[in-house]
Design an enzyme around this catalytic site. Structure first.
Site, short mmCIF file in Angstrom:
data_model
loop_
_atom_site.label_atom_id
_atom_site.label_comp_id
_atom_site.label_asym_id
_atom_site.label_seq_id
_atom_site.Cartn_x
_atom_site.Cartn_y
_atom_site.Cartn_z
N LYS A 1 8.37 -6.87 -0.84
CA LYS A 1 8.00 -8.54 -0.37
C LYS A 1 8.30 -9.05 -0.62
O LYS A 1 9.31 -8.97 -1.47
CB LYS A 1 6.38 -7.71 -1.13
C1 LIG Z 1 2.22 -3.51 1.66
C2 LIG Z 1 1.11 -3.86 2.77
C3 LIG Z 1 -0.33 -3.47 1.92
C4 LIG Z 1 -0.08 -2.82 0.72
O1 LIG Z 1 0.92 -2.51 -0.36
P1 LIG Z 1 0.18 -1.51 -1.29
O2 LIG Z 1 1.71 -2.49 -2.64
O3 LIG Z 1 2.09 -1.12 -1.13
O4 LIG Z 1 -0.01 -0.71 -1.87
C5 LIG Z 1 -1.22 -4.02 2.45
N1 LIG Z 1 -1.02 -4.35 3.17
C6 LIG Z 1 -0.51 -4.69 4.39
C7 LIG Z 1 -0.20 -5.94 5.06
C8 LIG Z 1 1.11 -4.69 3.16
O5 LIG Z 1 1.55 -5.17 3.73
#
Ligand SMILES: *Cc1c(COP(=O)(O)O)cnc(C)c1O
Length: 406
Positions: A195
């Site tokens: 991210k």
């Molecule tokens: C990455 C992501 C999540 C979950 O996040 P984590 O930190 O991996 O639990 C939820 N929704 C979307 C759209 C994501 O890209």
């Protein structure tokens, strides 16, 4: 024409270019080491500091740090009181956690289809799925493009629903000049390494509602109303557990890393946008490659760069193009398998093929290309070169003249 690596030709790259990757510098490392030498490893001063830094960045009143984006979604569903019998509208074109968080609370996720050009939740489809049991909408800013929040807000207000943004892709983006994180009643972020900023694992919820924020602070700490540090400061052993919660805390180590990363975010988003412009310009020349639509009232944060293949122009499936590009050293990916087609959702909620045609037809054709701030110009050019090479080799039309391969 250059022989494809998959057919024994020379690959564009010797080492795989990943689709996403974190950026960690010496300043980030120093920030974490400083916490390691301090008194607080988990909930200490850095948690509130990181929350305040995000508050300042997105312009809400409150931010609540939790252990990951999935926990953030779960905390949001808890805070707004989702329970058995409640329905929450979600898009299928997302990571499974967007729908799972509703199920964690005993609620029912109801999938509404996406706009075929942007693959964002379509407000018209949302309205068609509303029933007397609907309590909330979770909009997903898929790939980093904010959804149409004015349209979604109108629908939410008309039906008295809570509007939640799964903004895990969109930190640093904006909609009509308003920052992502301030566009819904609750906005959820993830700090997973792919991210925009990372804390290893981590998540945050932003909101203007102090009551919802307080509920989430209790929820992340077992349902207990004070944390260890507050008790230490008060010299007290007393605490009360008022509801069933979880251990969803983010540590001081991670919050120090998050703060250090956040300072670099604007530059990183600008670099992602620059890479996207480079890709856009290149693919305008390749008829078989069709990037997703981007509205002109948004600043797109480009967590992902997703294109669609025009399969009518290719004598290959998406899977074959994917394999050929991997062989060229380009770490392409697919985001996402529509959530309603996973066996769990088919078996438990009765979903199946044909239920959400726009998401399903997009799924056959989408391909995610490498996108992260540290990509060099050479990396971007390699990705473009490999797409030219593979699309050229698989096109029905002889594209040698366009691409300059001979
Ligand atoms: C990455 C992501 C999540 C979950 O996040 P984590 O930190 O991996 O639990 C939820 N929704 C979307 C759209 C994501 O890209």
């Amino acid at each position: 024409m250059a022989r494809l690596a998959i057919d024994g030709g020379t690959p564009v790259r010797q080492t795989l270019l990943p689709y996403g990757r974190q950026t960690v510098d010496e300043g980030d490392i120093a920030a974490v080491v400083e916490v390691l030498r301090s008194d607080w490893l988990t909930t200490g001063p850095k948690v509130a500091e990181f929350e305040q830094a995000l508050v300042a960045f997105v312009g809400t009143k409150e931010a609540v740090a939790v252990s990951n984006g999935t926990a953030a979604l779960h905390a949001a569903m808890y805070a707004i009181g989702i329970g058995p019998g409640d329905e929450v509208i979600v898009p299928p074109m997302t990571f499974a956690a967007t729908a799972n968080c509703v199920v964690f609370q005993g609620g029912t996720p109801v999938f509404a289809d996406v706009d075929p050009d942007t693959l964002l939740l379509d407000p018209v489809q949302v309205e068609a799925k509303i029933t007397p049991r609907t309590k909330a909408i979770i909009a997903v800013d898929y790939t980093g493009q904010p959804c149409d929040y004015d349209a979604l807000r109108t629908i939410a207000d008309r039906h008295e629903l809570t509007l939640v943004a799964d903004a895990c892709h969109a930190l640093g983006g904006s909609y009509k000049g308003r920052p992502v994180g301030s566009l819904a009643d609750l906005s959820v972020f993830s700090f997973h390494p792919v991210k925009h900023i990372t804390t290893g694992e981590g998540g945050m919820i932003t909101t203007d509602d102090p009551e919802l924020a307080q509920r989430m602070r209790v929820f992340r700490n077992h349902g207990i109303t004070s944390d260890h540090r507050q008790r230490a400061q008060q010299g007290s052993w007393f605490y009360e557990m008022v509801d069933l919660g979880y251990n969803y805390r983010l540590t001081d180590l991670q919050c120090a890393l998050g703060m250090s990363q956040l300072r670099k975010l604007p530059g990183w988003v600008a670099r992602r946008q620059e890479i996207a412009r480079h890709y856009d310009a290149a693919f305008a020349e390749i008829p078989a490659v069709d990037p997703l639509g981007v509205r002109d009232d948004v600043s797109h944060a480009y967590h992902l760069y997703v294109t669609r293949l025009d399969l009518a122009q290719l004598r290959a499936t998406r899977a074959e193009v994917f394999t050929a590009l991997r062989a060229e050293g380009i770490g392409v990916n697919v985001h996402y398998i529509p959530v309603h087609l996973h066996p769990y959702y088919c078996n438990r909620f009765g979903y199946g093929k044909g239920d959400l045609p726009s998401a399903e037809s997009a799924y056959e054709r989408i391909l995610t290309l490498p996108m992260y701030p540290k990509m060099s110009e050479k990396d971007v050019e390699d990705a473009i070169l490999a797409i030219h090479k593979v699309a050229g080799a698989y096109s029905y039309v002889d594209q040698r003249t366009i691409f300059g391969f001979s």
